[in-house]
Design a protein around this motif. Sequence first.
Motif, PDB file in Angstrom:
ATOM      1  N   LEU A 145       0.831  -1.202   0.000  1.00 14.95           N
ATOM      2  CA  LEU A 145       0.000   0.000   0.000  1.00 14.95           C
ATOM      3  C   LEU A 145       0.867   1.253   0.000  1.00 14.95           C
ATOM      4  O   LEU A 145       0.465   2.299  -0.500  1.00 14.95           O
ATOM      5  CB  LEU A 145      -0.933   0.026   1.220  1.00 14.95           C
ATOM      6  CG  LEU A 145      -2.039  -1.031   1.268  1.00 14.95           C
ATOM      7  CD1 LEU A 145      -2.926  -0.808   2.488  1.00 14.95           C
ATOM      8  CD2 LEU A 145      -2.893  -1.006   0.000  1.00 14.95           C
ATOM      9  N   PHE A 146       2.068   1.128   0.591  1.00 15.55           N
ATOM     10  CA  PHE A 146       2.993   2.250   0.647  1.00 15.55           C
ATOM     11  C   PHE A 146       3.928   2.196  -0.557  1.00 15.55           C
ATOM     12  O   PHE A 146       4.404   1.124  -0.940  1.00 15.55           O
ATOM     13  CB  PHE A 146       3.809   2.215   1.937  1.00 15.55           C
ATOM     14  CG  PHE A 146       3.011   2.577   3.160  1.00 15.55           C
ATOM     15  CD1 PHE A 146       3.047   3.860   3.676  1.00 15.55           C
ATOM     16  CD2 PHE A 146       2.221   1.638   3.797  1.00 15.55           C
ATOM     17  CE1 PHE A 146       2.314   4.200   4.788  1.00 15.55           C
ATOM     18  CE2 PHE A 146       1.474   1.955   4.916  1.00 15.55           C
ATOM     19  CZ  PHE A 146       1.530   3.248   5.413  1.00 15.55           C
TER      20      PHE A 146
ATOM     21  N   LYS B 279      -4.472  -2.993  -8.572  1.00 15.70           N
ATOM     22  CA  LYS B 279      -3.034  -3.238  -8.504  1.00 15.70           C
ATOM     23  C   LYS B 279      -2.336  -2.340  -9.502  1.00 15.70           C
ATOM     24  O   LYS B 279      -2.651  -2.362 -10.692  1.00 15.70           O
ATOM     25  CB  LYS B 279      -2.718  -4.709  -8.788  1.00 15.70           C
ATOM     26  CG  LYS B 279      -3.151  -5.657  -7.689  1.00 15.70           C
ATOM     27  CD  LYS B 279      -2.634  -7.066  -7.929  1.00 15.70           C
ATOM     28  CE  LYS B 279      -2.983  -7.978  -6.765  1.00 15.70           C
ATOM     29  NZ  LYS B 279      -2.422  -9.333  -6.923  1.00 15.70           N
ATOM     30  N   GLN B 280      -1.384  -1.560  -9.009  1.00 13.96           N
ATOM     31  CA  GLN B 280      -0.605  -0.689  -9.875  1.00 13.96           C
ATOM     32  C   GLN B 280       0.829  -1.197  -9.956  1.00 13.96           C
ATOM     33  O   GLN B 280       1.184  -2.185  -9.311  1.00 13.96           O
ATOM     34  CB  GLN B 280      -0.662   0.747  -9.343  1.00 13.96           C
ATOM     35  CG  GLN B 280      -2.080   1.311  -9.306  1.00 13.96           C
ATOM     36  CD  GLN B 280      -2.147   2.733  -8.810  1.00 13.96           C
ATOM     37  OE1 GLN B 280      -1.297   3.179  -8.045  1.00 13.96           O
ATOM     38  NE2 GLN B 280      -3.172   3.459  -9.236  1.00 13.96           N
TER      39      GLN B 280
ATOM     40  N   ASN C 154      -0.442  -1.122  -4.386  1.00 15.77           N
ATOM     41  CA  ASN C 154      -1.822  -1.585  -4.441  1.00 15.77           C
ATOM     42  C   ASN C 154      -2.713  -0.525  -3.807  1.00 15.77           C
ATOM     43  O   ASN C 154      -2.258   0.264  -2.978  1.00 15.77           O
ATOM     44  CB  ASN C 154      -1.988  -2.909  -3.685  1.00 15.77           C
ATOM     45  CG  ASN C 154      -1.236  -4.047  -4.349  1.00 15.77           C
ATOM     46  OD1 ASN C 154      -1.157  -4.112  -5.574  1.00 15.77           O
ATOM     47  ND2 ASN C 154      -0.671  -4.939  -3.555  1.00 15.77           N
ATOM     48  N   ILE C 155      -3.984  -0.534  -4.182  1.00 16.47           N
ATOM     49  CA  ILE C 155      -4.955   0.388  -3.589  1.00 16.47           C
ATOM     50  C   ILE C 155      -5.996  -0.439  -2.846  1.00 16.47           C
ATOM     51  O   ILE C 155      -6.608  -1.357  -3.402  1.00 16.47           O
ATOM     52  CB  ILE C 155      -5.625   1.263  -4.661  1.00 16.47           C
ATOM     53  CG1 ILE C 155      -4.569   2.145  -5.341  1.00 16.47           C
ATOM     54  CG2 ILE C 155      -6.717   2.125  -4.042  1.00 16.47           C
ATOM     55  CD1 ILE C 155      -5.115   3.001  -6.471  1.00 16.47           C
ATOM     56  N   LEU C 156      -6.203  -0.107  -1.586  1.00 14.80           N
ATOM     57  CA  LEU C 156      -7.153  -0.823  -0.734  1.00 14.80           C
ATOM     58  C   LEU C 156      -8.589  -0.553  -1.174  1.00 14.80           C
ATOM     59  O   LEU C 156      -8.953   0.579  -1.505  1.00 14.80           O
ATOM     60  CB  LEU C 156      -6.959  -0.364   0.717  1.00 14.80           C
ATOM     61  CG  LEU C 156      -7.911  -0.922   1.770  1.00 14.80           C
ATOM     62  CD1 LEU C 156      -7.632  -2.401   1.994  1.00 14.80           C
ATOM     63  CD2 LEU C 156      -7.767  -0.149   3.082  1.00 14.80           C
TER      64      LEU C 156
END
Length: 592
Positions: free
Chosen positions: A304-305, A336-337, A341-343
Amino acid sequence: MANNLKWELADKIRGYGLNLQKMKLRVLEYYILRTSYPSIFENWNRPYTSREHVQLVMDKKIPLTILPNEEGYFDYTSNVEDATFDNDALFNTLMKHDLYDIREFLIDDSFGDNYYDCTPQSIVDLSISLFGSTVKNRPLLDLCSGTGSFLYQAKRNNVASKYYGVEINIDSYISSLIKMQLDDPADTFLYRGDVFSTFDILTNKSKIKFGGVFSNFPFGLRIQDQEKPNFDEKYKTENDLPIQRRNTTDYSFISLMLRNLDKNGKAIAVTAGGSLFNSIDQDIRKYMVSNGLIESIIELPERLFYYTSIKTYLIVMSFGNKNIRFVDLSKCILEKQRNTNILDVSKSIELINSDEENDFMKVVSLKDVDNQRYNLVPTSYLHQSRIDILNGQDLEEVCEVFTGWQVSSAQLDERFILNPEEKDCVTQIIQMGDVNDGIITRNTNLYKVDDKQFEKFSLKNGDVVISTKSAKVKSAVVEISDNERLIASGSIMVLRVIKDKIDPYYLRAFLDSPIGQHLLSLKQTGNVIPNLTVNNVKKLQIPLLSVSKQKQLAMQYKDKLDKINFEKKRLAKLEKEVDSLFDFVTNGDSNE
């Protein structure tokens, strides 16, 4: 369009070597002017120059009281010219963009090095949802407030009555000041300094207690013992944790959060996982659990970070809790990048607030947490319902469980034996690298190990060894001759079976099976490298069948492994023959 503005201004920063925060301060001046006096800009039909800008700022008395006069930052509303930067070019760029784009540029933390002190937006959104109405009409505090991303969003959501933050890094501090200046700053109080001194004294002198406290403090911060926070006794409160010098710094931050928390408030800490299971903090975890200070522990998805892939968690704290809610959000990924990742915040909230327990959420009694020796990693309590073990028995009931010899490289060098003819206390130390496909290969290194250490860590016939630090747990059964002296290294855990209860080959077969590997994975902890602890492995459920059935399954397992190994050797021989088909073209032989 906001991205276009960002990259246009990025080119100007690179071209002139200007500090990002100084540019943002100038852009902030322009933004406040344009929002406060729209009529001035409505029919602007000439170049907007730096001289005109500064004159307007001074005429309208733009209240930029946030500008600190330190470390190269200055109130340059008083500077008509700034030789380091082409302000005219900046203002002409800004005039081409709408206010939304300019605001987005001012709050953007992905620019420059800001992301190091920025809490990911999805964690901010989740935390604000978790606070709910707890903080309504009461003040909210962010310790280690970084670039102000949490406070900014909380203020936009009208979460609290007042907003307080403290940050030590000057650039991040300026970023937070800029964000909070975009809306009415009268209810915002930001401080620069060490959270353990300046802010602690300030709040306790004025007797402020907060309805909500948030902190995304530095992960794994290491401080020398003599530099560890020493809370001033005259400000000590009943909420303070019994911090010892051996405890990790994480709990110094958490203690400060609790110190400033109102009795009906809620605190949320973003932390790495080590402090949730390590041995040196067990006493602090016991204190927090026993005193009802933990409301829930939430495991977040990895990555996430932007700057780290370690596992992170939310510790939600309040007073008077009789149970702890454990939640696993590791699969709640919206997108997912490439680097992050984005929650999925909506799915996460739904799971956290679920009335029914499931594989990803469980409410656990304080007694059950005590039985787990105050391990607070959610996966230690979750996912258990997925597999119902036939005749399940804790491993500690059928085995003695211990780790191998923890010895430093320097100590090994001192004990290394050059002369293999020596007989006195000559011992081989088995490393996990010596274990492959269930076979323990004897290495050639010999060491002098005294009888006391040998007795404690020696390997015996029928012991099962497993790896402690690997994603897939390797295992093997020890087969040793009478004249061999073998001991286990610290990377190995030894399972010494009670032979009238469990067959070692059956145990190894079960541990190597998909079910066994899955159960072992649920006992693993660690942020980057999965780790097995003795206490967790002792509680591993093993299907305890009759000894005759165990031996039957063990024999089938060994027979099938022998067939697999035979086929591997046959395959390796065929591959070698294929590789050698064209050897003749270099050695002169002909196959014609």
